[in-house]
Design a protein around this motif. Structure first.
Motif, PDB file in Angstrom:
ATOM      1  N   LEU A   1      41.070  34.647  40.332  1.00  0.00           N
ATOM      2  CA  LEU A   1      40.473  34.557  38.990  1.00  0.00           C
ATOM      3  C   LEU A   1      39.871  33.176  38.707  1.00  0.00           C
ATOM      4  CD1 LEU A   1      43.152  36.536  36.915  1.00  0.00           C
ATOM      5  CD2 LEU A   1      41.238  37.409  38.226  1.00  0.00           C
ATOM      6  N   LEU A   2      39.361  32.558  39.779  1.00  0.00           N
ATOM      7  CA  LEU A   2      38.690  31.265  39.634  1.00  0.00           C
ATOM      8  C   LEU A   2      37.235  31.417  40.041  1.00  0.00           C
ATOM      9  CD1 LEU A   2      41.319  28.884  41.282  1.00  0.00           C
ATOM     10  CD2 LEU A   2      40.839  29.085  38.851  1.00  0.00           C
ATOM     11  N   LEU A   3      36.370  30.648  39.383  1.00  0.00           N
ATOM     12  CA  LEU A   3      34.967  30.566  39.799  1.00  0.00           C
ATOM     13  C   LEU A   3      34.760  29.188  40.415  1.00  0.00           C
ATOM     14  CD1 LEU A   3      33.120  32.181  36.745  1.00  0.00           C
ATOM     15  CD2 LEU A   3      33.632  33.250  38.927  1.00  0.00           C
ATOM     16  N   LYS A   4      34.026  29.142  41.511  1.00  0.00           N
ATOM     17  CA  LYS A   4      33.765  27.855  42.181  1.00  0.00           C
ATOM     18  C   LYS A   4      32.269  27.672  42.341  1.00  0.00           C
ATOM     19  CE  LYS A   4      37.993  27.620  44.947  1.00  0.00           C
ATOM     20  NZ  LYS A   4      38.524  26.305  44.698  1.00  0.00           N
ATOM     21  N   GLN A   5      31.816  26.455  42.014  1.00  0.00           N
ATOM     22  CA  GLN A   5      30.406  26.114  42.214  1.00  0.00           C
ATOM     23  C   GLN A   5      30.318  25.234  43.463  1.00  0.00           C
ATOM     24  OE1 GLN A   5      28.397  24.467  38.767  1.00  0.00           O
ATOM     25  NE2 GLN A   5      26.867  23.478  40.039  1.00  0.00           N
ATOM     26  N   TRP A   6      29.355  25.569  44.345  1.00  0.00           N
ATOM     27  CA  TRP A   6      29.256  24.892  45.644  1.00  0.00           C
ATOM     28  C   TRP A   6      27.924  24.179  45.820  1.00  0.00           C
ATOM     29  CZ3 TRP A   6      33.400  25.486  49.105  1.00  0.00           C
ATOM     30  CH2 TRP A   6      34.320  26.490  48.791  1.00  0.00           C
TER      31      TRP A   6
ATOM     32  N   ILE B   1      22.195  26.386  43.194  1.00  0.00           N
ATOM     33  CA  ILE B   1      23.581  26.615  42.742  1.00  0.00           C
ATOM     34  C   ILE B   1      24.131  27.881  43.387  1.00  0.00           C
ATOM     35  CG2 ILE B   1      25.088  26.916  40.732  1.00  0.00           C
ATOM     36  CD1 ILE B   1      22.812  25.719  39.014  1.00  0.00           C
ATOM     37  N   LEU B   2      25.308  27.749  43.978  1.00  0.00           N
ATOM     38  CA  LEU B   2      26.008  28.907  44.518  1.00  0.00           C
ATOM     39  C   LEU B   2      27.359  28.987  43.828  1.00  0.00           C
ATOM     40  CD1 LEU B   2      26.144  31.118  46.846  1.00  0.00           C
ATOM     41  CD2 LEU B   2      27.476  29.435  48.089  1.00  0.00           C
TER      42      LEU B   2
ATOM     43  N   VAL C   1      31.906  21.699  44.215  1.00  0.00           N
ATOM     44  CA  VAL C   1      31.668  20.626  43.248  1.00  0.00           C
ATOM     45  C   VAL C   1      32.375  20.876  41.913  1.00  0.00           C
ATOM     46  CG1 VAL C   1      29.500  19.818  44.234  1.00  0.00           C
ATOM     47  CG2 VAL C   1      29.428  21.687  42.608  1.00  0.00           C
ATOM     48  N   ARG C   2      32.800  22.127  41.702  1.00  0.00           N
ATOM     49  CA  ARG C   2      33.440  22.420  40.419  1.00  0.00           C
ATOM     50  C   ARG C   2      34.214  23.726  40.513  1.00  0.00           C
ATOM     51  NH1 ARG C   2      29.999  24.709  35.878  1.00  0.00           N
ATOM     52  NH2 ARG C   2      31.504  25.158  34.262  1.00  0.00           N
ATOM     53  N   THR C   3      35.387  23.737  39.892  1.00  0.00           N
ATOM     54  CA  THR C   3      36.196  24.966  39.828  1.00  0.00           C
ATOM     55  C   THR C   3      36.612  25.188  38.385  1.00  0.00           C
ATOM     56  OG1 THR C   3      37.063  24.508  42.040  1.00  0.00           O
ATOM     57  CG2 THR C   3      38.275  26.097  40.727  1.00  0.00           C
ATOM     58  N   TRP C   4      36.487  26.435  37.925  1.00  0.00           N
ATOM     59  CA  TRP C   4      36.947  26.710  36.567  1.00  0.00           C
ATOM     60  C   TRP C   4      37.503  28.125  36.481  1.00  0.00           C
ATOM     61  CZ3 TRP C   4      31.897  26.918  38.039  1.00  0.00           C
ATOM     62  CH2 TRP C   4      31.115  28.003  37.634  1.00  0.00           C
ATOM     63  N   LYS C   5      38.310  28.353  35.438  1.00  0.00           N
ATOM     64  CA  LYS C   5      38.924  29.668  35.269  1.00  0.00           C
ATOM     65  C   LYS C   5      37.865  30.665  34.826  1.00  0.00           C
ATOM     66  CE  LYS C   5      43.658  28.345  34.318  1.00  0.00           C
ATOM     67  NZ  LYS C   5      44.705  28.200  33.307  1.00  0.00           N
ATOM     68  N   ALA C   6      37.928  31.863  35.412  1.00  0.00           N
ATOM     69  CA  ALA C   6      36.904  32.865  35.108  1.00  0.00           C
ATOM     70  C   ALA C   6      37.087  33.477  33.714  1.00  0.00           C
ATOM     71  CB  ALA C   6      36.944  33.966  36.166  1.00  0.00           C
ATOM     72  N   VAL C   7      38.232  33.265  33.088  1.00  0.00           N
ATOM     73  CA  VAL C   7      38.591  33.799  31.757  1.00  0.00           C
ATOM     74  C   VAL C   7      38.730  35.328  31.783  1.00  0.00           C
ATOM     75  CG1 VAL C   7      38.221  33.565  29.252  1.00  0.00           C
ATOM     76  CG2 VAL C   7      37.203  31.905  30.790  1.00  0.00           C
ATOM     77  N   HIS C   8      38.240  35.966  32.843  1.00  0.00           N
ATOM     78  CA  HIS C   8      38.496  37.404  33.015  1.00  0.00           C
ATOM     79  C   HIS C   8      39.976  37.576  33.342  1.00  0.00           C
ATOM     80  CE1 HIS C   8      34.274  38.811  33.171  1.00  0.00           C
ATOM     81  NE2 HIS C   8      34.010  37.678  33.796  1.00  0.00           N
TER      82      HIS C   8
END
Length: 809
Positions: free
Chosen positions: A86-91, A78-79, A99-106
């Motif tokens: 302010l987005l986190l992305k999983q590659w 997982i990377l 493969v996935r993007t979500w809000k960092a909530v920070h």
């Protein structure tokens, strides 16, 4: 100069390799198996092959925002990246897929990230003073830890996951321990007086070593949660790495059992410390002078250090973006990669087989790259920016000149290691251009901003000492001749192939020819409208080439100093020119990032190559004359391969294949194998041949029926091609009948829905309608005319019979 054999004019070069910046700052991470390295580069995260130095993948944010933090899980699967958006992305990094993007909530960018030892939990520390814990399996935020002050720049899970503890540090210089069962901060370890830069856990899980920019490392007992020892390091520490308990580190001064750790910091020197005595047991020898004063050396500073157990390597990252791999047991340098080159001012092929390149970047250090592995040697010696380079004919010795008013002579030994063998001082200003003797390693010519040229003799004794590797420190060179050459800066200097002449080109728009022995002026070349950037002798003729800021190249005769030819085509200053193809062609580079290939005989520009975004300062051809290297202000170095022969062979093979297919088509038509003929004509992309086949089918008895059968048996892509062809046929009244016959077949056999799926159906229908209408109107007029003729004929016959009846009466 070139390989023997028939002379071929070059027609094209193709990029065989591009050496671009792959790391511009931030934390670097290495995969567990040590084969891949993850380097942030602005909006991209580059995945590099450690073995070859090649870029495997480049992961880029869709939002085009800079990556502020990233983390790779311990199992390498997982990377996760975080950006300013302010987005986190999983590659899935092996396939370059997000493969996935979500809000960092920070509410502010993420500054640090870390995975736990099981690769299931991810901690993100934000610039908003909060820490979030993410469950990567169930995909939700499990904790929101508040209480830090300022940016949380360091987060680390305790290696023993059963303890469920997270360690963090922020701008108040305390190390906080969070209990993830209660989401509470259990304790804040207070001891550092500046930013905490790294945390290292001992194998027992109860000892922690923290490093800080307050020039100390602290050893903590995690059971009592108190400081056991403070180790003064005497430099700002960026990383502390615990040496593994197993392994022989005796060469690094490790004589006793017990904890030892390695530090990297502002002095750029790795040191080994013993925890029990707080003593430094080993200091790494370095090629530069370590700074002992209070003023700390910023250019050598190390920003990161990590251990790669699988490869038994220590990896360090410097503030100059150099990534170095050392053997963990001996700290012997294994490999060095240059992440960022800044502006590249000159480049030359080096080594007997042109296996290396030497590069002058906007820095006092030279870089020598081994092309096969991307391994980079950094050569220390000059104290200011290196401006130009030149290599002797054999490729083992080269000379560099710098803003520090000096020149340095370097030699590569058999192992590929480069050492400085001599230096020369004498110019009053920075030395901007240099050229080596061509026949043997006997002298060097330099030119400077002080408007002088100097000839430096290289004693034979120095060459033999250098070959035997007997030189411990650089010897001193002395200038034999000095001559004031021009009224303005001298931009370029060149030595003739027979070592008897010197040419100079200056900002004063003149090129001059000098005798090599005493620097006496032989002649002046006048004609350029602006400053001259480059002068170059032809390898075969008594000709000099010059390139200028007026956008032209000129060829001059050395006998009468007249201009023989002018090449116009560049829209910007021409910075460099070289002869290729045994002196029959020129290659020039411009300040607009374009390369142009010229044939001297015809005066024409054969090819324009676009490979850079900015000024191309460096241009050099290898001894085989089949590769060219260019270097530019856009920080990239490009290797170009001569693809003339390959392209000619490909064209010939294509032509032969075409002839074979045409013969086959002719045979198929002769044998009346129309379906195969149709397929072959379509694959050759020959609308006229397809039309010939259709006409041949329609000439047969039951032609319409045969046509329907053959068209129906075609594949969908073939039908699409026929549809595109018949649009063209339909524009001509001679071929409209065949076009209409094929249209009728398609409309009969294809359902409207399936016809709508055809690519280009809309434009085809739009083109077919007006011409079909015109053909219909023409047929209508023809029908009317034929009916009128028929009517007239009938009337004439009636009149004829009436006359005959009258006569009989």
């Amino acid at each position: 100069m070139a390989a023997a054999g028939p002379l071929r004019f070059k027609s094209n070069y193709a990029v065989s390799r591009r050496m671009e910046p792959f790391y511009t700052g931030g934390r670097v991470q290495v995969s567990r198996d040590g084969t891949a390295m993850f380097c942030p580069c602005g909006t991209r995260l580059n995945v590099m092959d450690v073995g070859t130095g090649e870029r495997l993948h480049s992961l880029e944010q869709d939002d085009q925002e800079d990556i502020t933090a990233f983390a790779l899980s311990p199992d390498d699967e997982i990377l996760v990246t975080g950006s300013r958006a302010l987005l986190l992305k999983q590659w899935n990094w092996r396939e370059s897929k997000c493969v996935r993007t979500w809000k960092a909530v920070h509410v502010a960018p993420v500054a640090s990230m870390a995975f736990d030892s099981t690769s299931t939990l991810l901690a993100s520390g934000g610039c908003d003073s909060t820490i979030k814990i993410w469950d990567m399996i169930k995909q939700y935020c499990t904790h929101n830890l508040k209480g830090s002050s300022g940016v949380v720049h360091l987060v680390e899970f305790h290696p023993d996951i059963s303890r469920l503890q997270l360690f963090s540090s922020s701008m108040d210089y305390k190390i906080r321990i969070w209990d993830l069962n209660t989401s509470k901060c259990i304790v804040a370890l207070d001891g550092h007086f500046s930013a905490v830069t790294s945390l290292a856990f001992a194998a027992d899980g109860n000892t922690l070593i923290s490093s800080g920019r307050d020039k100390i490392c602290m050893v903590w007992n995690l059971e009592t949660r108190e400081s056991k020892r403070t180790v003064p390091i005497y430099e700002s520490v960026e990383a502390a790495v615990l040496l593994p308990e197993k392994g022989d580190f005796s060469q690094l001064g490790v004589k006793k059992q017990g904890l030892h750790f390695l530090t990297a910091g502002s002095k750029g020197v790795l040191k080994i410390w013993e925890v029990a005595t707080a003593a430094c047991v080993y200091t790494q020898p370095v090629p530069f002078e370590p700074v002992e004063s209070k003023e700390e050396a910023s250019e050598h500073s190390l920003t990161q250090c990590m251990l790669v157990p699988e490869r038994n390597e220590i990896v360090t990252v410097s503030v100059e973006h150099n990534i170095v791999l050392y053997d963990a047991q001996t700290l012997q340098l294994r490999k060095q990669l240059a992440g960022y080159n800044d502006e590249v001012l000159d480049v030359k092929f080096l080594g007997p087989g042109d296996s290396h390149i030497v590069v002058a970047t906007n820095s006092p250090q030279l870089k020598v790259f081994e092309l096969a592995t991307s391994h980079c040697q950094i050569l220390y010696g000059h104290t200011e920016t290196v401006l130009a380079l030149d290599v002797f004919r054999k490729g083992l010795m080269f000379v560099s000149c710098s803003k520090d008013k000096s020149i340095r002579l370097w030699r590569m030994n058999k192992g590929g290691r480069v050492v400085c063998v001599a230096q020369g001082l004498g110019h009053a200003h920075g030395v901007g251009a240099v050229s080596c003797s061509r026949m043997k390693e006997s002298f060097v010519v330099t030119s400077s901003q002080d408007c002088t040229i100097k000839v430096w003799n290289i004693p034979e004794s120095l060459i033999s000492k250098a070959k035997a590797a007997l030189i411990s420190s650089p010897e001193t060179l002395h200038a034999q001749v000095t001559e004031r050459g021009h009224d303005k800066d001298i931009n370029s200097v060149a030595v003739s192939p027979n070592d008897k002449l010197i040419a100079t080109g200056s900002q004063d728009r003149l090129a001059k020819l000098w005798s090599c022995s005493d620097c006496s002026l032989l002649g002046v070349f006048t004609g350029h409208k602006r400053g001259i950037w480059c002068v170059q002798f032809s390898p075969v003729d008594q000709i000099l080439a010059t390139s200028s800021a007026d956008g032209t190249l000129k060829l001059w005769g050395l006998q009468d100093f007249s201009c023989l030819k002018t090449f116009e085509g560049h829209d910007a200053s021409v910075l460099k020119v070289i002869f290729v193809s045994r002196g029959t062609q020129l290659l020039s580079s411009g300040s607009d990032g374009l390369l142009k290939l010229w044939t001297i005989k015809t005066n024409e520009c054969v090819k324009t190559l676009d490979g850079h975004e900015d000024k191309i300062w460096g241009l050099h051809s290898n001894k085989q004359d089949d590769m060219v290297v260019t270097a530019s202000s856009d920080s990239s170095i490009t290797l170009w391969k001569d693809v003339t022969e390959i392209e000619q062979e490909e064209a010939q093979a294509k032509q032969e294949e075409q002839i074979m297919k045409e013969q086959e088509l002719s045979n198929l038509l002769h044998e009346k194998r129309y379906l195969k003929a149709l397929g072959l004509a379509i694959s050759l992309d020959r609308p006229h041949t397809v039309l010939t086949v259709v006409k041949a089918i329609l000439k047969e008895s039951d032609g319409r029926k045969h046509l329907e059968e053959n068209i129906a048996r075609l594949r969908k892509d073939q039908k699409e091609a026929v549809l595109a062809f018949l649009v063209t046929w339909n524009t001509n009244s001679r071929n409209c009948h065949e076009a209409q016959a094929v249209i009728e077949t398609l409309l009969k056999h294809e359902a409207p829905d399936s016809l709508l799926q055809y690519s280009g159906i809309k434009s085809a229908v739009e083109s077919l309608l007006p011409y079909t209408e015109r053909h219909f109107q023409r047929l209508s007029r023809l029908l009317q005319a034929s009916m009128f003729i028929d009517f007239m004929w009938q009337n004439m016959r009636l009149a004829d019979t009436t006359q005959q009846e009258d006569m009989t009466l």
